[in-house]
Design a protein around this motif. Structure first.
Motif, short mmCIF file in Angstrom:
data_model
loop_
_atom_site.label_atom_id
_atom_site.label_comp_id
_atom_site.label_asym_id
_atom_site.label_seq_id
_atom_site.Cartn_x
_atom_site.Cartn_y
_atom_site.Cartn_z
N ALA A 96 0.87 -1.16 0.06
CA ALA A 96 0.11 -0.06 -0.03
C ALA A 96 0.94 1.20 -0.21
N ARG A 97 2.20 1.35 0.72
CA ARG A 97 3.07 2.45 0.79
C ARG A 97 3.72 2.67 -0.63
N ALA A 98 3.85 1.57 -1.16
CA ALA A 98 4.57 1.68 -2.45
C ALA A 98 3.48 2.39 -3.73
N ALA A 99 2.19 1.85 -3.50
CA ALA A 99 1.22 2.10 -4.43
C ALA A 99 1.02 3.91 -3.99
N ILE A 100 1.06 3.93 -2.99
CA ILE A 100 0.79 5.48 -2.54
C ILE A 100 1.99 6.37 -3.07
N GLN A 101 3.25 6.01 -2.79
CA GLN A 101 4.17 6.85 -3.34
C GLN A 101 4.27 6.80 -4.97
N GLN A 102 3.89 5.71 -5.62
CA GLN A 102 3.56 5.77 -7.02
C GLN A 102 2.85 6.57 -7.27
N TYR A 103 1.46 6.54 -6.68
CA TYR A 103 0.34 7.77 -7.01
C TYR A 103 0.81 8.92 -7.02
N ARG A 104 1.52 9.38 -5.89
CA ARG A 104 2.12 10.71 -5.56
C ARG A 104 3.08 11.14 -6.52
#
Length: 107
Positions: A96-104
Protein backbone atom coordinates in the motif's frame (compact mmCIF):
# COMPACT_ATOMS: atom_id res chain seq x y z
CA UNK A 1 -96.93 -57.64 32.38
CA UNK A 2 -94.11 -55.26 32.50
CA UNK A 3 -94.42 -51.59 33.16
CA UNK A 4 -93.38 -49.50 30.08
CA UNK A 5 -91.81 -46.88 32.33
CA UNK A 6 -89.73 -49.49 34.06
CA UNK A 7 -88.71 -50.96 30.69
CA UNK A 8 -87.68 -47.51 29.41
CA UNK A 9 -85.66 -46.91 32.58
CA UNK A 10 -83.63 -50.10 32.13
CA UNK A 11 -83.18 -49.51 28.39
CA UNK A 12 -81.94 -45.98 29.09
CA UNK A 13 -79.61 -47.24 31.79
CA UNK A 14 -78.22 -49.96 29.49
CA UNK A 15 -77.84 -47.42 26.68
CA UNK A 16 -75.95 -45.02 28.93
CA UNK A 17 -73.61 -47.79 30.10
CA UNK A 18 -72.97 -48.97 26.53
CA UNK A 19 -72.33 -45.41 25.30
CA UNK A 20 -69.99 -44.79 28.24
CA UNK A 21 -68.04 -47.98 27.53
CA UNK A 22 -67.82 -47.13 23.81
CA UNK A 23 -66.66 -43.59 24.57
CA UNK A 24 -64.06 -44.93 27.03
CA UNK A 25 -62.83 -47.35 24.37
CA UNK A 26 -62.62 -44.61 21.72
CA UNK A 27 -60.73 -42.27 24.05
CA UNK A 28 -58.38 -45.08 25.04
CA UNK A 29 -57.73 -45.95 21.38
CA UNK A 30 -57.24 -42.28 20.50
CA UNK A 31 -54.69 -41.79 23.28
CA UNK A 32 -52.94 -44.99 22.24
CA UNK A 33 -52.72 -43.77 18.64
CA UNK A 34 -51.46 -40.40 19.83
CA UNK A 35 -48.79 -42.14 21.91
CA UNK A 36 -47.72 -44.23 18.93
CA UNK A 37 -47.56 -41.14 16.72
CA UNK A 38 -45.49 -39.28 19.30
CA UNK A 39 -43.09 -42.22 19.65
CA UNK A 40 -42.74 -42.51 15.87
CA UNK A 41 -42.04 -38.79 15.51
CA UNK A 42 -39.42 -38.91 18.28
CA UNK A 43 -37.76 -41.88 16.57
CA UNK A 44 -37.84 -40.08 13.21
CA UNK A 45 -36.24 -37.02 14.80
CA UNK A 46 -33.58 -39.17 16.48
CA UNK A 47 -32.78 -40.91 13.18
CA UNK A 48 -32.66 -37.60 11.33
CA UNK A 49 -30.33 -36.11 13.94
CA UNK A 50 -28.11 -39.18 13.76
CA UNK A 51 -28.02 -38.96 9.95
CA UNK A 52 -27.04 -35.29 10.09
CA UNK A 53 -24.26 -36.03 12.58
CA UNK A 54 -22.94 -38.90 10.43
CA UNK A 55 -22.88 -36.65 7.37
CA UNK A 56 -21.11 -33.94 9.33
CA UNK A 57 -18.48 -36.43 10.49
CA UNK A 58 -18.04 -37.68 6.91
CA UNK A 59 -17.63 -34.14 5.57
CA UNK A 60 -15.18 -33.32 8.36
CA UNK A 61 -13.16 -36.45 7.59
CA UNK A 62 -13.22 -35.64 3.87
CA UNK A 63 -11.94 -32.13 4.59
CA UNK A 64 -9.21 -33.54 6.83
CA UNK A 65 -10.26 -31.42 9.77
CA UNK A 66 -9.18 -32.23 13.31
CA UNK A 67 -12.30 -32.35 15.51
CA UNK A 68 -10.60 -30.91 18.58
CA UNK A 69 -9.06 -27.87 16.90
CA UNK A 70 -11.23 -27.44 13.85
CA UNK A 71 -8.03 -26.99 11.82
CA UNK A 72 -7.05 -29.13 8.82
CA UNK A 73 -4.61 -31.92 9.58
CA UNK A 74 -1.04 -30.59 9.48
CA UNK A 75 -2.24 -27.01 9.82
CA UNK A 76 0.06 -24.56 11.59
CA UNK A 77 -0.44 -23.95 15.29
CA UNK A 78 -2.17 -20.82 16.52
CA UNK A 79 1.16 -19.03 17.13
CA UNK A 80 2.44 -19.91 13.66
CA UNK A 81 -0.86 -18.85 12.13
CA UNK A 82 -0.77 -15.53 14.00
CA UNK A 83 2.79 -14.86 12.87
CA UNK A 84 1.85 -15.65 9.28
CA UNK A 85 -1.08 -13.22 9.53
CA UNK A 86 1.19 -10.50 10.91
CA UNK A 87 3.71 -11.10 8.11
CA UNK A 88 0.93 -10.92 5.50
CA UNK A 89 -0.37 -7.66 6.98
CA UNK A 90 3.13 -6.16 6.95
CA UNK A 91 3.54 -7.12 3.31
CA UNK A 92 0.16 -5.57 2.45
CA UNK A 93 1.09 -2.35 4.28
CA UNK A 94 4.37 -2.21 2.35
CA UNK A 95 2.49 -2.72 -0.93
CA UNK A 96 0.00 0.00 0.00
CA UNK A 97 2.87 2.43 0.82
CA UNK A 98 4.55 1.66 -2.48
CA UNK A 99 1.27 2.23 -4.36
CA UNK A 100 0.71 5.56 -2.54
CA UNK A 101 4.26 6.71 -3.34
CA UNK A 102 3.78 5.73 -6.98
CA UNK A 103 0.45 7.60 -7.08
CA UNK A 104 2.06 10.72 -5.57
CA UNK A 105 4.92 10.62 -8.06
CA UNK A 106 2.52 10.27 -11.01
CA UNK A 107 0.20 13.03 -9.77
Amino acid sequence: MSNPMLQAFFVGRALAAAVGERAEHLVSDGLSQLGKFDAEQRENLRQFTEEVMVRAEQEKAAAGADYTTGMPAGAPTAAEDLQATIDNLRAEVAQARAAIQQYRQDA
